[in-house]
Design an enzyme around this catalytic site. Structure first.
Site, PDB file in Angstrom:
ATOM      1  N   GLU A 213       0.831  -1.213   0.000  1.00 30.78           N
ATOM      2  CA  GLU A 213       0.000   0.000   0.000  1.00 30.78           C
ATOM      3  C   GLU A 213       0.862   1.258   0.000  1.00 30.78           C
ATOM      4  OE1 GLU A 213      -3.040  -0.115  -0.580  1.00 30.78           O
ATOM      5  OE2 GLU A 213      -3.861  -2.000   0.171  1.00 30.78           O
TER       6      GLU A 213
ATOM      7  N   ARG B 127       0.681   3.700  -3.314  1.00 31.74           N
ATOM      8  CA  ARG B 127       0.016   4.992  -3.080  1.00 31.74           C
ATOM      9  C   ARG B 127       1.012   6.118  -2.850  1.00 31.74           C
ATOM     10  NH1 ARG B 127      -5.708   3.646  -0.106  1.00 31.74           N
ATOM     11  NH2 ARG B 127      -5.675   1.410  -0.405  1.00 31.74           N
TER      12      ARG B 127
ATOM     13  N   ASP C  27      -5.212  -9.875  -8.024  1.00 30.02           N
ATOM     14  CA  ASP C  27      -5.519  -9.005  -9.164  1.00 30.02           C
ATOM     15  C   ASP C  27      -4.316  -8.335  -9.824  1.00 30.02           C
ATOM     16  OD1 ASP C  27      -5.181  -7.552  -6.800  1.00 30.02           O
ATOM     17  OD2 ASP C  27      -6.969  -6.304  -7.035  1.00 30.02           O
TER      18      ASP C  27
ATOM     19  N   GLU D 163     -11.999   0.707 -10.286  1.00 32.37           N
ATOM     20  CA  GLU D 163     -11.663  -0.213 -11.381  1.00 32.37           C
ATOM     21  C   GLU D 163     -12.537  -0.048 -12.628  1.00 32.37           C
ATOM     22  OE1 GLU D 163     -11.895  -1.126  -8.160  1.00 32.37           O
ATOM     23  OE2 GLU D 163      -9.761  -1.456  -7.765  1.00 32.37           O
TER      24      GLU D 163
HETATM   25  C1  DMJ Z   1      -6.282   0.496  -4.986  1.00 30.11           C
HETATM   26  O1  DMJ Z   1      -5.504   0.707  -3.888  1.00 30.11           O
HETATM   27  C2  DMJ Z   1      -5.519  -0.176  -6.078  1.00 30.11           C
HETATM   28  O2  DMJ Z   1      -6.176  -0.004  -7.275  1.00 30.11           O
HETATM   29  C3  DMJ Z   1      -5.313  -1.619  -5.817  1.00 30.11           C
HETATM   30  O3  DMJ Z   1      -4.672  -2.267  -6.868  1.00 30.11           O
HETATM   31  C4  DMJ Z   1      -6.638  -2.297  -5.593  1.00 30.11           C
HETATM   32  N1  DMJ Z   1      -7.387  -1.659  -4.582  1.00 30.11           N
HETATM   33  C5  DMJ Z   1      -7.511  -0.227  -4.589  1.00 30.11           C
HETATM   34  C6  DMJ Z   1      -8.684   0.312  -5.346  1.00 30.11           C
HETATM   35  O4  DMJ Z   1      -9.797  -0.431  -5.339  1.00 30.11           O
END
Ligand code: DMJ
Length: 696
Positions: A326, A330, A459, A594
Site C-alpha cells: 500500500e 500509493r 488481481d 476499477e
Molecule cells: C487500490 O488501492 C488499487 O487499485 C489496488 O490495486 C486495488 N485496490 C484499490 C482500489 O480499489
C-alpha cells in the site's frame, strides 16, 4: 528698438476687420429705418397687416407639422418592434417563415443572449506556475500537460434541487447539527437571491446573465473564510460536452478536497460524516495519493498548498509499521509520478528516502518480501498470524521500485523486485498461468494452493506482468510469457456467461469448483486486456475486454443507486430473472476506481461515446448517494437502498488518487494527455514513463 512681430501684425489686422464689420452693420440698420420712414402711412399699414396674417397662419398649422416631423424621425427604425432586443444586444427576430440561422438542432438559439465572453475555453491542465515546476525536457520523460491556462468558474451555492435529493441518511447527518441546518437554509436563501440576480427575463425565456470567471480564493483567503459548499457553474458549457463533464469532475474533486482540507489535513483519510480523520500509516496518505490528480486537473492552488505540506511536514523518520504494497503503490507511486509531471526535485528526494526505508522488507530467507516494514526502525515482519505474504502485494511493487532505480541510477531497488518476479516465474503450483493467492516468505513457495481468482489478493499480479513488460520497452519476454499464459488460464477456467442475458464475467476457482462470483476489483481487467491489445497483443484480448466492460457496467446499472456492490454473484440459470445477484454482506461500495479505470482505457482505444456516458452515470450516482454536505464523499453500506445507502464515514484515498483521475481522463478529448504510448499507470493510477528500449 521695437519692430512689430507677426503676432502684432495679426492682432492689428483682426481689430481693423472687426471695426469695419461693426461700422457696416450700423450703417445698414440706419439706411433700413430711413427707407421705412419714406413709405406712406397706407403702405406701412398694409405691410404690418400682412406680417400679422402670416404669424396667425403659422401658429395654427404648428401641431400637425410637428407630429409629422416626429413620425419621420422614428420611421427609419420601425423594424425594431421591441427595443428590448437592443437592451440584450440581440438580433431582431426573423420575419415569419424565416428559419433561425442555427438550424433545427438548436431551436433555442434565437432566445439566447449573446454568448458570454470567452466561455471557459481553456479546460485542459495548464503549465506550471513556478520555474521549478517546469516540465522536463529530457528523453523518455512525461511533459507536463500542456494547454492554455484554466479559467476557474465562479462557484455558485449548492443547488437546492441537489440538497433535496440527498438520501435520507445523509440528510440525517446534515440535520443532526442545528448549525449545519441553519447554514443550509441560509445557503438556499442566498441561492434564491443569486438566482434572481442571474436571470434576465425576455419574452418568457429565462436567460442567464454574464458568467463569472473569478479565480479561486487564495490559500490565505480560504483560511479566513472557508468556501461555502458550492457547485461549479457548468451552465455555460453545452450539456454533456466533454468539457462540462471534466468541469464536473473538478467540482467533485474540490468538494472532496474541501472535506479533507478542513477535517483531515495531513492525516491519512477523511471521515466525512463525522468530520474527522482516520490514521493508517500517519503519512498524509490521501494528500500524497491526490497530488498528481490535482496537477492533472489543473488545480494549482490546491496543489501548491499540498506541496508545501510535503516540503514542511512529511517525514518518513517515524516509528511506524506500514504495509509495503500500500505504501509503495500509493505513496512511492504518487511521489514518483508527481516528480515526473512537475520535475520538482522535492518529490524525487522524498521518493528516494521512502524507497530506501522500504528496502528492509526484502531481507527475508526467500527474498519474497514481508508485508510490513517499520520506516523508522528499519525492521520488517510478516503479519502476526502467518509467515505468508499476499501474492498480489509482493508482485505489484515492481513498477515503482524499477522506476526509482532508473531515476537514482541505483540498481538496488530494481534488483530486489526483479528477483521476486524471477522466483514467481519459475515457481511450481500455477494452474495454466493462474497463481495461488499466497506465498510463504520463508520457503518462497505458494501456499493455500487450489484457489484462483482475479480479485482480491491476486488481481494486480496479472496487471503488473503486462505493465512491467510495457514499462521496460516490451523486451522482457518472461513477463509477456507469464501474462499470455495467465490470460489463457483465465479464459479456460474462469470466464463464463450468465444464463439470462449472456453477460461475460470472470468467476473464481476453488479446488476445481467454479464459483460464479466476481469482485468489483476484477473490473480492472477490461482495461488491462485492452491495453495489451493496444500494445500489439491478440485481438481476442480486446474482444474479451469489450464483453467484460459491458458486465462491469451492468454491475452499476442494475443497482438501485447506480453504484456497484463490492462483490457480485452471477446467475448461470437461463430461467433466472436477474443476471446479477448481491449477497447482503457484499452490498457495500468503497468508491473504487476499477470500472472507471477500464472505461478510460476502452474509450481511448475505441472512441465509443457510450463508455463516457457510463462513466458520467457513475459520477452522477456518486454525487447523489455518496456526497456528504460540507465536503467529502463516503463509502456506503448498501447499493440497493437509495433511500438509506448507509454512509460508512470513510473516504478512501484512491477516490482522489484514482477514481476522479480516471473520470477526468475519460472525459478528456486530448488523447495526448498522458498518452498510453508514453506512460503506464501503476495500480493506483499514478502515471510513470515508459522507458525507451535499449538499442538492439
Ligand atoms: C487500490 O488501492 C488499487 O487499485 C489496488 O490495486 C486495488 N485496490 C484499490 C482500489 O480499489
Amino acid at each position: 528698438m521695437y519692430s512689430p512681430s507677426r503676432k502684432d501684425f495679426i492682432a492689428v489686422t483682426l481689430s481693423d476687420a472687426h471695426s469695419r464689420a461693426y461700422n457696416n452693420g450700423k450703417h445698414r440698420r440706419q439706411s433700413c429705418w430711413r427707407k421705412w420712414k419714406q413709405l406712406s402711412r397706407l403702405q406701412r399699414s398694409l405691410a404690418l397687416g400682412l406680417l400679422a396674417l402670416l404669424l396667425v397662419i403659422g401658429l395654427l398649422s404648428y401641431p400637425s407639422l410637428s407630429h409629422h416631423w416626429t413620425d419621420n424621425t422614428v420611421s427609419s427604425d420601425t423594424d425594431w418592434l421591441d427595443v428590448s432586443h437592443r437592451a440584450l444586444d440581440l438580433p431582431p427576430p426573423p420575419p415569419p417563415g424565416v428559419r433561425p440561422v442555427a438550424g433545427p438542432q438548436e431551436p433555442r438559439l434565437p432566445l439566447e443572449p449573446r454568448p458570454p465572453p470567452e466561455p471557459h475555453p481553456p479546460l485542459e491542465p495548464h503549465p506550471p506556475p513556478e520555474p521549478h515546476l517546469m516540465p522536463d525536457q529530457g528523453p523518455g520523460v512525461i511533459p507536463a500537460p500542456q494547454g492554455p491556462g484554466i479559467t476557474f468558474l465562479s462557484e455558485l451555492p449548492l443547488k437546492k434541487k441537489n440538497a433535496k435529493k440527498v438520501p435520507l441518511s445523509l440528510q440525517k447527518e446534515l440535520n443532526s447539527s442545528d448549525t449545519a441546518g441553519a447554514e443550509m437554509k441560509k445557503r438556499e436563501e442566498e441561492e434564491e437571491e443569486n438566482t434572481d440576480k442571474k436571470m434576465v427575463s425576455w419574452r418568457g425565456a429565462m436567460i442567464e446573465a454574464d458568467q463569472g470567471t473569478d479565480p479561486l480564493p487564495s490559500a490565505n483567503q480560504k483560511e479566513a473564510a472557508p468556501p461555502p459548499d458550492v457547485s461549479t457553474d457548468t451552465r455555460a458549457l453545452p450539456a454533456h460536452s466533454s468539457a462540462a463533464r471534466q468541469e464536473a469532475v473538478r467540482e467533485a474533486f474540490r468538494h472532496a478536497w474541501r472535506g479533507y482540507r478542513e477535517h483531515a489535513w495531513g492525516h491519512d483519510e477523511l471521515k466525512p460524516v463525522s468530520k474527522s480523520h482516520a490514521e493508517w500509516f500517519g503519512l498524509g496518505l490521501t494528500l500524497i495519493d491526490a497530488l498528481d490528480t490535482m496537477w492533472i486537473l489543473g488545480l494549482t492552488e490546491e496543489f501548491a498548498e499540498a506541496r508545501e505540506w510535503v516540503e514542511k511536514e512529511l517525514s518518513f523518520e517515524r516509528d511506524v509499521d506500514v504495509n509495503l504494497f500500500e505504501t509503495t503503490i500509493r505513496i512511492l507511486g504518487g511521489l514518483l509520478s508527481t516528480y515526473h509531471l512537475t520535475k520538482d526535485p522535492l518529490f524525487l528526494d522524498k521518493a528516494k528516502d521512502l524507497g530506501s526505508r522500504l528496502m528492509p522488507a526484502f531481507r527475508t530467507p526467500s527474498k519474497i518480501p514481508f508485508s510490513d516494514v517499520n520506516l523508522g526502525k528499519g525492521t520488517a515482519h510478516p503479519p502476526r498470524w502467518t509467515a505468508d505474504s499476499t501474492l498480489a502485494e509482493v508482485t505489484s511493487v515492481q513498477l515503482e521500485f524499477r522506476e526509482l532505480s532508473r531515476l537514482t541510477q541505483d540498481p538496488q531497488y530494481q534488483d530486489v523486485v526483479n528477483e521476486v518476479m524471477r522466483l514467481v516465474h519459475k515457481l511450481p503450483g500455477k494452474h495454466d498461468g493462474l497463481v495461488p493467492m499466497f506465498i510463504n516468505t520463508n520457503s518462497g513457495q505458494f501456499s493455500h494452493k487450489g484457489a484462483f481468482t482475479l480479485g482480491a489478493r491476486a488481481d494486480s499480479y496479472y496487471e503488473y506482468l503486462l505493465k512491467q513488460w510495457i514499462q521496460g520497452g516490451k523486451v522482457e519476454d518472461d513477463l509477456l510469457e507469464d501474462y499470455l499464459q495467465a490470460i489463457e488460464g483465465v479464459r479456460k477456467h474462469l470466464v463464463r456467461q450468465t444464463g439470462p442475458s449472456r453477460l461475460t464475467f470472470v468467476g473464481e476457482l476453488s479446488h476445481n469448483r467454479f464459483n460464479a462470483k466476481m469482485d468489483h476489483l476484477v473490473c480492472f481487467l477490461p482495461g488491462t486486456l485492452a491495453l495489451g491489445a493496444h500494445h500489439g497483443l491478440t485481438g481476442a484480448h480486446m474482444d474479451l475486454a469489450l464483453q467484460l466492460m459491458e458486465t462491469c457496467h451492468q454491475m452499476y446499472a442494475q443497482m438501485e443507486t447506480g453504484l456497484s456492490p463490492e462483490i457480485a454473484h452471477f446467475s448461470l440459470q437461463t430461467s433466472s430473472s436477474s443476471d446479477v445477484l448481491v449477497k447482503p454482506a457484499d452490498r457495500h461500495n468503497l468508491l473504487r476506481p476499477e470500472t472507471v479505470e477500464s472505461l478510460f482505457y476502452l474509450f481511448r482505444f475505441t472512441q465509443e461515446p457510450k463508455y463516457r456516458d457510463w462513466g458520467w452515470d457513475i459520477l452522477q450516482s456518486f454525487n447523489k448517494y455518496t456526497r456528504v454536505p460540507g465536503g467529502g464523499y463516503t463509502s456506503i453500506n448498501n447499493v440497493r437502498d437509495p433511500v438509506n445507502p448507509g454512509p460508512r464515514d470513510k473516504m478512501e484515498s484512491f477516490f482522489l488518487g484514482e477514481t476522479l483521475k480516471y473520470l477526468f481522463l475519460l472525459f478528456s478529448d486530448d488523447m495526448d494527455l498522458l498518452s498510453l504510448d508514453k506512460v503506464v499507470f501503476n495500480t493506483e493510477a499514478h502515471p510513470l514513463p515508459i522507458w525507451t528500449p535499449p538499442p538492439k
